[in-house]
Design a protein around this motif. Structure first.
Motif, PDB file in Angstrom:
ATOM      1  N   LYS A 162       6.822   7.515   5.305  1.00 57.35           N
ATOM      2  CA  LYS A 162       6.371   6.208   4.835  1.00 57.35           C
ATOM      3  C   LYS A 162       7.229   5.116   5.453  1.00 57.35           C
ATOM      4  CE  LYS A 162       9.209   6.033   0.599  1.00 57.35           C
ATOM      5  NZ  LYS A 162       9.942   7.290   0.786  1.00 57.35           N
ATOM      6  N   TYR A 163       6.709   3.896   5.410  1.00 56.97           N
ATOM      7  CA  TYR A 163       7.441   2.742   5.903  1.00 56.97           C
ATOM      8  C   TYR A 163       8.413   2.258   4.833  1.00 56.97           C
ATOM      9  CZ  TYR A 163       3.857   2.692   9.510  1.00 56.97           C
ATOM     10  OH  TYR A 163       3.025   3.045  10.548  1.00 56.97           O
ATOM     11  N   GLU A 164       9.540   1.731   5.286  1.00 58.87           N
ATOM     12  CA  GLU A 164      10.590   1.308   4.375  1.00 58.87           C
ATOM     13  C   GLU A 164      10.448  -0.172   4.023  1.00 58.87           C
ATOM     14  OE1 GLU A 164      12.598   3.494   3.090  1.00 58.87           O
ATOM     15  OE2 GLU A 164      11.831   5.116   4.358  1.00 58.87           O
ATOM     16  N   THR A 165      11.141  -0.569   2.963  1.00 55.19           N
ATOM     17  CA  THR A 165      11.233  -1.982   2.613  1.00 55.19           C
ATOM     18  C   THR A 165      11.723  -2.774   3.821  1.00 55.19           C
ATOM     19  OG1 THR A 165      11.680  -1.537   0.277  1.00 55.19           O
ATOM     20  CG2 THR A 165      12.436  -3.656   1.156  1.00 55.19           C
TER      21      THR A 165
ATOM     22  N   PHE B  59       7.792  -2.626  -1.117  1.00 56.22           N
ATOM     23  CA  PHE B  59       8.111  -1.269  -1.571  1.00 56.22           C
ATOM     24  C   PHE B  59       6.830  -0.441  -1.615  1.00 56.22           C
ATOM     25  CE2 PHE B  59       8.202  -4.313  -5.125  1.00 56.22           C
ATOM     26  CZ  PHE B  59       7.056  -3.950  -5.823  1.00 56.22           C
ATOM     27  N   PRO B  60       6.948   0.888  -1.555  1.00 57.33           N
ATOM     28  CA  PRO B  60       5.772   1.762  -1.551  1.00 57.33           C
ATOM     29  C   PRO B  60       5.359   2.172  -2.956  1.00 57.33           C
ATOM     30  CG  PRO B  60       7.722   3.058  -1.080  1.00 57.33           C
ATOM     31  CD  PRO B  60       8.188   1.634  -1.258  1.00 57.33           C
ATOM     32  N   TRP B  61       4.083   2.562  -3.093  1.00 56.05           N
ATOM     33  CA  TRP B  61       3.557   3.196  -4.302  1.00 56.05           C
ATOM     34  C   TRP B  61       2.955   4.538  -3.909  1.00 56.05           C
ATOM     35  CZ3 TRP B  61       4.957   1.059  -8.631  1.00 56.05           C
ATOM     36  CH2 TRP B  61       5.030  -0.330  -8.776  1.00 56.05           C
TER      37      TRP B  61
ATOM     38  N   THR C 173      -0.096   7.091   0.101  1.00 56.94           N
ATOM     39  CA  THR C 173       0.881   6.014   0.035  1.00 56.94           C
ATOM     40  C   THR C 173       0.217   4.653   0.232  1.00 56.94           C
ATOM     41  OG1 THR C 173       2.612   7.456   0.916  1.00 56.94           O
ATOM     42  CG2 THR C 173       3.015   5.089   1.005  1.00 56.94           C
ATOM     43  N   TYR C 174       0.510   3.753  -0.692  1.00 50.88           N
ATOM     44  CA  TYR C 174       0.133   2.343  -0.584  1.00 50.88           C
ATOM     45  C   TYR C 174       1.414   1.511  -0.642  1.00 50.88           C
ATOM     46  CZ  TYR C 174      -4.935   2.929  -1.001  1.00 50.88           C
ATOM     47  OH  TYR C 174      -6.238   3.246  -0.765  1.00 50.88           O
ATOM     48  N   TYR C 175       1.304   0.246  -0.240  1.00 52.89           N
ATOM     49  CA  TYR C 175       2.483  -0.614  -0.203  1.00 52.89           C
ATOM     50  C   TYR C 175       2.207  -1.944  -0.884  1.00 52.89           C
ATOM     51  CZ  TYR C 175       3.873   2.711   3.406  1.00 52.89           C
ATOM     52  OH  TYR C 175       4.174   3.869   4.089  1.00 52.89           O
ATOM     53  N   GLN C 176       3.227  -2.438  -1.589  1.00 58.03           N
ATOM     54  CA  GLN C 176       3.215  -3.814  -2.064  1.00 58.03           C
ATOM     55  C   GLN C 176       3.781  -4.664  -0.943  1.00 58.03           C
ATOM     56  OE1 GLN C 176       2.923  -4.280  -6.008  1.00 58.03           O
ATOM     57  NE2 GLN C 176       1.733  -5.876  -4.978  1.00 58.03           N
ATOM     58  N   VAL C 177       3.060  -5.702  -0.538  1.00 55.65           N
ATOM     59  CA  VAL C 177       3.475  -6.465   0.633  1.00 55.65           C
ATOM     60  C   VAL C 177       3.393  -7.963   0.374  1.00 55.65           C
ATOM     61  CG1 VAL C 177       2.593  -4.624   2.120  1.00 55.65           C
ATOM     62  CG2 VAL C 177       1.195  -6.661   1.721  1.00 55.65           C
ATOM     63  N   LEU C 178       4.120  -8.732   1.196  1.00 52.12           N
ATOM     64  CA  LEU C 178       3.979 -10.177   1.248  1.00 52.12           C
ATOM     65  C   LEU C 178       3.113 -10.537   2.443  1.00 52.12           C
ATOM     66  CD1 LEU C 178       7.584 -11.624   0.644  1.00 52.12           C
ATOM     67  CD2 LEU C 178       5.710 -11.444  -1.005  1.00 52.12           C
ATOM     68  N   ILE C 179       2.217 -11.508   2.252  1.00 49.51           N
ATOM     69  CA  ILE C 179       1.356 -12.003   3.320  1.00 49.51           C
ATOM     70  C   ILE C 179       1.968 -13.277   3.893  1.00 49.51           C
ATOM     71  CG2 ILE C 179      -0.950 -12.834   3.909  1.00 49.51           C
ATOM     72  CD1 ILE C 179      -1.990 -11.355   1.449  1.00 49.51           C
ATOM     73  N   ASP C 180       1.967 -13.394   5.219  1.00 48.64           N
ATOM     74  CA  ASP C 180       2.461 -14.609   5.858  1.00 48.64           C
ATOM     75  C   ASP C 180       1.539 -15.775   5.488  1.00 48.64           C
ATOM     76  OD1 ASP C 180       3.075 -16.699   7.799  1.00 48.64           O
ATOM     77  OD2 ASP C 180       4.178 -15.157   8.911  1.00 48.64           O
ATOM     78  N   ALA C 181       2.119 -16.842   4.917  1.00 42.60           N
ATOM     79  CA  ALA C 181       1.328 -17.980   4.452  1.00 42.60           C
ATOM     80  C   ALA C 181       0.547 -18.645   5.577  1.00 42.60           C
ATOM     81  CB  ALA C 181       2.245 -19.005   3.783  1.00 42.60           C
ATOM     82  N   ARG C 182       1.034 -18.551   6.816  1.00 38.17           N
ATOM     83  CA  ARG C 182       0.338 -19.174   7.947  1.00 38.17           C
ATOM     84  C   ARG C 182      -1.000 -18.509   8.228  1.00 38.17           C
ATOM     85  NH1 ARG C 182       5.378 -18.520  11.915  1.00 38.17           N
ATOM     86  NH2 ARG C 182       5.331 -16.542  10.762  1.00 38.17           N
TER      87      ARG C 182
END
Length: 380
Positions: A88-91, A108-110, A144-153
């Motif tokens: 999985k991908y890391e923070t 973080f991952p779920w 595996t799913y991930y909680q992510v931030l989206i770039d506001a741009r």
């Protein structure tokens, strides 16, 4: 000081603005959309560079900057990495969304249970949770799913295809119907992530980025979680947790549903239980189709069965095409019982005017045993 989550009708609030356009790899590349009603932007590009990974050529990522004094110019975003087939991908992992094309970063991952009705088992394994649809028996598979931030741009460029506020929660006051949204969060499946690296110490524009993450050049990836992110995850875990995912394909239209329990409120001397559910519609074919109607059936443990029909979803009738194959949205449901089920169909229209129904996989609405308190850790 973090911003107070915005209140909006149905848990929605206006998305951020500004920014540029993202270039994604040739595979599954979305076509650029007009910006602010102006003429169509030029096609985003990638450029091959020095060798990277296991002998693979690196692809440079560019996007159009609209804030440059000389007008639109291509600026470098970063270099693609080889997607992970295992693990999985890391923070702190930077990525482009392979479907919606936005820039993001993993928080973080779920670990979820994926109930895929396109992969049917004749006998459900003992001890697995089954979710039946007709004669089908489906067993969950860990995904595996991930909680992510989206770039506001990038939010303005994806707003017609995906809501950028997939996380909502109940307000902490007497209004049991008040919903608040946390802007710029999303849930992303492992296969939707196209990882990349950047030399920019603040590569993502989001109000929570520098509150949650800090740059550490000795780490890989070089963005690590601050204590505030760990505290926020722990305190708000019940409202964020992704546990079950349901998926089914009809006539090359795949429907994915992720339900979330939000909590219970008292209203007029009775208990009202709330859930939100995120739905993604994907066109796996080249034929252009348009969603016209929804038909829901909602069963409550109290014994009631409700039927809901209406035009489109969240006030829209999205078109799914080869260039823009997916649409994602969130909605909410409340019951006067601690559990229930939902299922139904979406009616789509073809270019020749004919219609067909696409099944929405049935999913359970379950409340948690422990009573939830309203989200905390949103202010510092």
């Amino acid at each position: 000081m973090l911003r107070t989550p915005r209140k909006g009708a149905g848990g929605r609030s206006p998305g951020p603005s500004g920014g540029g356009r993202v270039a994604v790899p040739p595979r599954r590349r979305p076509r650029p959309r007009p910006v602010g009603g102006r003429s169509r932007a030029r096609t985003p590009r990638t450029r091959r560079g020095a060798a990277s990974g296991a002998g693979a050529a690196a692809a440079m990522i560019f996007f159009f900057s609209r804030n440059h004094p000389e007008g639109k110019v291509l600026e470098t975003v970063g270099v693609f990495e080889v997607p992970k087939q295992q693990g999985k991908y890391e923070t702190g992992q930077l990525f482009l969304h392979s479907i919606f094309g936005y820039r993001g970063i993993v928080l973080f991952p779920w670990q979820a249970r994926l109930y895929d009705r396109d992969v049917v088992s004749s006998v459900t394994e003992k001890g697995e949770n089954a979710a039946g649809h007709g004669s089908k028996e489906v067993k969950g598979k860990t995904h595996t799913y991930y909680q992510v931030l989206i770039d506001a741009r990038d939010c303005p460029h994806i707003s017609q295809r995906s809501q950028t506020e997939a996380v909502t929660f109940l307000a902490n006051h007497d209004d049991s119907r008040a919903l608040y949204a946390i802007p710029g969060l999303d849930y992303v499946s492992h296969e939707d992530i196209l990882p990349y690296t950047s030399t920019d110490q603040v590569p993502i524009q989001h109000e929570l980025f520098e509150r949650f993450l800090m740059y550490d050049q000795a780490k890989v990836p070089p963005f690590v979680a601050r204590d505030t992110l760990c505290a926020w995850q722990e305190k708000n875990h019940p409202w964020l947790e992704l546990s079950d995912v349901h998926r089914e394909t009809t006539e090359n239209i795949r429907v994915t549903v992720i339900p979330f329990y939000m909590g219970m409120r008292e209203a007029q001397n009775s208990h009202v239980y709330w859930w939100r559910y995120c739905i993604r519609l994907e066109n796996l074919n080249n034929e252009v189709v348009q969603l016209r109607e929804r038909h829901w059936r909602i069963f409550s443990l109290s014994g009631t069965l409700e039927t809901v029909r209406g035009r489109g979803v969240v006030g829209r009738e999205p078109v799914l095409s080869k260039e823009q194959p997916a649409f994602q949205y969130s909605s909410h449901v409340s019951l006067q019982a601690s559990s229930g089920h939902m299922w139904g169909t979406f009616r789509f229209e073809r270019p020749d005017g004919s219609h067909f129904d696409v099944r929405i996989p049935p999913f359970s609405l379950e409340s948690n045993k422990d009573e939830k308190t309203p989200p905390s850790g949103l202010h510092w």
